[in-house]
Enzyme design. Structure first.
Site, PDB file in Angstrom:
ATOM      1  N   HIS A 192      38.534 -19.799 -39.813  1.00  0.00           N
ATOM      2  CA  HIS A 192      38.313 -19.435 -41.212  1.00  0.00           C
ATOM      3  C   HIS A 192      39.290 -18.356 -41.666  1.00  0.00           C
ATOM      4  O   HIS A 192      39.062 -17.674 -42.659  1.00  0.00           O
ATOM      5  CB  HIS A 192      36.864 -18.976 -41.396  1.00  0.00           C
ATOM      6  CG  HIS A 192      35.895 -20.045 -40.995  1.00  0.00           C
ATOM      7  ND1 HIS A 192      35.457 -21.024 -41.861  1.00  0.00           N
ATOM      8  CD2 HIS A 192      35.330 -20.338 -39.793  1.00  0.00           C
ATOM      9  CE1 HIS A 192      34.641 -21.851 -41.225  1.00  0.00           C
ATOM     10  NE2 HIS A 192      34.553 -21.462 -39.958  1.00  0.00           N
ATOM     11  N   GLY A 214      51.583   0.405 -16.331  1.00  0.00           N
ATOM     12  CA  GLY A 214      50.429   0.688 -17.178  1.00  0.00           C
ATOM     13  C   GLY A 214      49.681  -0.568 -17.598  1.00  0.00           C
ATOM     14  O   GLY A 214      48.449  -0.637 -17.501  1.00  0.00           O
ATOM     15  N   GLU A 223      49.306  10.871 -27.834  1.00  0.00           N
ATOM     16  CA  GLU A 223      48.022  10.486 -28.427  1.00  0.00           C
ATOM     17  C   GLU A 223      46.869  10.870 -27.507  1.00  0.00           C
ATOM     18  O   GLU A 223      45.849  11.427 -27.930  1.00  0.00           O
ATOM     19  CB  GLU A 223      47.961   8.965 -28.667  1.00  0.00           C
ATOM     20  CG  GLU A 223      48.947   8.448 -29.683  1.00  0.00           C
ATOM     21  CD  GLU A 223      50.231   7.936 -29.047  1.00  0.00           C
ATOM     22  OE1 GLU A 223      50.681   8.542 -28.037  1.00  0.00           O
ATOM     23  OE2 GLU A 223      50.792   6.963 -29.559  1.00  0.00           O
ATOM     24  N   GLU A 242      55.141  -6.313 -24.399  1.00  0.00           N
ATOM     25  CA  GLU A 242      55.764  -5.138 -23.788  1.00  0.00           C
ATOM     26  C   GLU A 242      56.526  -5.555 -22.526  1.00  0.00           C
ATOM     27  O   GLU A 242      57.533  -4.950 -22.170  1.00  0.00           O
ATOM     28  CB  GLU A 242      54.713  -4.071 -23.466  1.00  0.00           C
ATOM     29  CG  GLU A 242      55.324  -2.699 -23.185  1.00  0.00           C
ATOM     30  CD  GLU A 242      54.315  -1.556 -23.216  1.00  0.00           C
ATOM     31  OE1 GLU A 242      54.009  -1.042 -24.301  1.00  0.00           O
ATOM     32  OE2 GLU A 242      53.828  -1.176 -22.134  1.00  0.00           O
ATOM     33  N   LYS A 273      58.784   7.373 -29.413  1.00  0.00           N
ATOM     34  CA  LYS A 273      58.138   8.591 -28.890  1.00  0.00           C
ATOM     35  C   LYS A 273      59.100   9.761 -29.013  1.00  0.00           C
ATOM     36  O   LYS A 273      58.722  10.871 -29.393  1.00  0.00           O
ATOM     37  CB  LYS A 273      57.778   8.403 -27.406  1.00  0.00           C
ATOM     38  CG  LYS A 273      56.670   7.422 -27.113  1.00  0.00           C
ATOM     39  CD  LYS A 273      56.353   7.473 -25.621  1.00  0.00           C
ATOM     40  CE  LYS A 273      55.408   6.371 -25.197  1.00  0.00           C
ATOM     41  NZ  LYS A 273      55.206   6.312 -23.755  1.00  0.00           N
TER      42      LYS A 273
HETATM   43  O1  F6P Z   1      53.171   1.764 -24.599  1.00  0.00           O
HETATM   44  C1  F6P Z   1      54.007   2.459 -23.744  1.00  0.00           C
HETATM   45  C2  F6P Z   1      53.260   2.985 -22.569  1.00  0.00           C
HETATM   46  O2  F6P Z   1      54.168   3.655 -21.756  1.00  0.00           O
HETATM   47  C3  F6P Z   1      52.504   1.912 -21.785  1.00  0.00           C
HETATM   48  O3  F6P Z   1      53.309   1.195 -20.950  1.00  0.00           O
HETATM   49  C4  F6P Z   1      51.441   2.719 -21.136  1.00  0.00           C
HETATM   50  O4  F6P Z   1      50.422   1.919 -20.674  1.00  0.00           O
HETATM   51  C5  F6P Z   1      51.042   3.595 -22.284  1.00  0.00           C
HETATM   52  O5  F6P Z   1      52.251   3.907 -22.944  1.00  0.00           O
HETATM   53  C6  F6P Z   1      50.293   4.826 -21.918  1.00  0.00           C
HETATM   54  O6  F6P Z   1      50.988   5.614 -20.987  1.00  0.00           O
HETATM   55  P1  F6P Z   1      50.240   6.679 -20.101  1.00  0.00           P
HETATM   56  O7  F6P Z   1      49.277   5.960 -19.224  1.00  0.00           O
HETATM   57  O8  F6P Z   1      51.310   7.381 -19.313  1.00  0.00           O
HETATM   58  O9  F6P Z   1      49.528   7.627 -21.018  1.00  0.00           O
END
Ligand code: F6P
Length: 551
Positions: A385, A268, A213, A354, A513
């Site tokens: 509400h 993360g 993403e 998580e 993923k």
């Molecule tokens: O949601 C899974 C995850 O690995 C998180 O732990 C992490 O914060 C996020 O994706 C983003 O990962 P990255 O910082 O490597 O882009």
């Protein structure tokens, strides 16, 4: 580091005894209940007297924590031991907010000098942006910052910027900071709306620099710049990276000097204290970012040194564990009575779920019971509400955590009083409910027939006897927000230790993923799916490919 909790017959016995009683009975039986079950520290008050606990339960939970090796686990966490055993890593986010330079060793190397160097770079970059000294490729000063990241690389800084940066102090005109996480192009389009490419800087935050993403959004941002700036302009000046994968960030086109570090020993969802928090320093200024870190550090010290009986993260974790493991609540609800904390439920969903949504213990043994409750919530009074009806009259009880800053940042008449009164009233309503007699008395004289009166009474009765914790804090500034977030980080760790799980890995997230790769190829190019793909997924892909405008 022993980890598997022993059976706790004492707590099971106490649970059985409590099943035969109500919260009202508990208050009636103990006039000192509020004092015994509300704890203060540094201006905070945590009141669990409306939870289905007693002082005996809390004492037994502290004993269970001791038996589970919690003291040893806390020491190991702070010592930089590899508490994330499945990935062979420490979880040293506390190093990022340590206030002195006491060495902290990871594999024999002191990490503090690298933390200080990164903090100096964060402050220098933030100061340059705030002063208009950082320019884009055309020489114009950067005015707007777009943070691109997802999950732990998004939720923390977005929460803090939203909580404390929406209205800069009078006289300050920091760059605007917008956040893009979703791969849905709508998110980027909205963030870019109204921005001038010549004065926009993208901060691409990805620990791995492989997250689909984030890379897709960063590439789209690069295209947006290239399309708008004079032909041949090197758009690299419009990017800063935050990553532990400097080579990948450079390959994307970010100069090595513009890549701020992340480290393997920071997870993360625990990373907002690192360079991931750069937008915080940009929007709030380095000094307030430092206050956030100092607040968190004060909780680190408290968590590390206070006896369990007076240790707020430990006590909150133990009550959470009691609600999940012993009382069997599958959910918990977090309701901040602070508009500024609107993103807190989403942040906590990542932090807690998580971390603790696991199915096996550290050594791989299957759990017999859920390791943590699902978490959801919304700010009060809005939530009142929306879902409070379910909380008051639905058949299932979900313990609620009310988080209430006392002082208003923007005093408007009596509004803060109204806000706090609503928080206390909701906690009271969950506890006390409304009896058939009181409803019947109110409806008397309305001329209802017997059946209609019975139905009207039944519809209005609230059973009460529903548990909640109330957390009061003096105000919501950078230091207090740092404390709040660290409090929840550590309480999550406590619950993980009691459950015997590793809260620092997240292998479940990886599966989706991995599976997305072949599906992307199938959708985009019609590539064949692996034989293992199910008929439903194949059917859905065919339908998507047939839809107009889907590619
Ligand atoms: O949601 C899974 C995850 O690995 C998180 O732990 C992490 O914060 C996020 O994706 C983003 O990962 P990255 O910082 O490597 O882009």
């Amino acid at each position: 580091m022993t980890s598997v909790p022993s059976a706790a017959p004492t707590l099971d016995t106490l649970r059985s005894a409590l099943r035969a009683t109500t919260l009202a009975d508990l208050f009636a039986a103990d006039p000192g209940r509020f004092d015994a079950l509300s704890w203060s520290w540094d201006g905070w008050l945590v009141d669990v007297s409306k939870e289905r606990v007693t002082p005996q339960v809390v004492a037994a939970l502290c004993a269970e924590a001791e038996a589970s090796g919690l003291s040893g686990w806390i020491a190991a966490l702070f010592a930089g031991e590899k508490v994330n055993q499945s990935e062979g890593r420490p979880a040293l986010h506390m190093a990022l907010r340590q206030q002195d330079d006491t060495p902290l060793l990871v594999d024999g190397d002191d990490v503090i000098p690298a933390v200080r160097a990164a903090q100096a770079r964060i402050a220098a970059l933030a100061d340059a942006l705030r002063a208009g000294r950082r320019t884009g490729a055309t020489g114009r000063a950067i005015r707007d910052v777009v943070h691109i990241g997802i999950g732990g690389s998004d939720l923390g800084p977005r929460l803090v910027c939203d909580a404390l940066g929406a209205l800069p102090p009078p006289g300050e005109h920091p760059p605007s900071v917008r956040f893009v996480s979703n791969v849905d192009p709508e998110h980027l389009a909205r963030a870019l709306a109204g921005l001038d490419p010549a004065t926009t800087l993208f901060v691409v935050v990805s620990k791995t620099f492989t997250t689909q993403e984030t890379l897709a959004n960063a590439a789209a941002a690069r295209d947006w710049l290239a399309a708008a700036l004079p032909a041949g302009t090197a758009v690299g000046a419009h990017f800063v990276g935050v990553s532990s994968n400097v080579a990948a960030a450079q390959a994307f086109g970010i100069a090595a000097a513009d890549v701020l570090p992340m480290w393997d020993w920071v997870g993360g969802r625990y990373s907002l204290w690192s360079a991931v928090g750069l937008p915080i320093a940009i929007r709030l200024g380095p000094a307030r970012f430092a206050e956030l870190l100092a607040g968190a550090a004060s909780v680190d010290h408290h968590f590390r040194t206070a006896p369990f009986e007076r240790n707020l993260p430990v006590l909150l974790g133990l009550v959470g564990w009691w609600n999940t493991r012993y009382l069997g609540h599958p959910e918990r609800v977090v309701v901040p009575y602070a508009h500024a904390l609107g993103l807190l439920p989403a942040f906590l969903q990542q932090l807690v779920l998580e971390s603790n949504g696991k199915r096996v213990r550290r050594a791989g043994e299957a759990l017999e019971r859920p390791s943590c409750a699902a978490l959801w919530g919304m700010t009060g009074t809005d939530g009142q509400h929306a879902f409070f009806q379910w909380l008051h009259q639905g058949l299932r009880e979900a313990p609620v955590e009310f988080i209430v800053p006392l002082a208003a940042a923007h005093p408007h008449g009596r509004q803060q009083t109204l806000l706090i009164a609503n928080a206390l009233a909701q906690a009271q309503a969950l506890f006390a409910g409304r009896s058939p007699d009181s409803v019947r008395a109110e409806l008397a004289g309305r001329g209802l027939g017997a059946a209609a009166l019975d139905a009207a009474v039944a519809a209005r009765v609230c059973p009460g006897n529903r548990a909640s914790t109330t957390i009061l804090l003096p105000e919501l500034d950078a230091r207090r927000l740092g404390q709040l977030l660290a409090l929840y980080e550590h309480r999550t760790f406590v619950e993980a230790v009691l459950a015997g799980i590793n809260c620092f890995d997240q292998f479940g997230v990886e599966l989706g993923k991995t599976l997305a790769g072949p599906i992307i190829a199938a959708l985009a190019d019609g590539a064949p799916l692996p034989d293992s793909a199910d008929a439903s997924t194949r059917g859905l892909i065919a339908r998507v490919r047939a839809a107009p405008g889907s590619r």
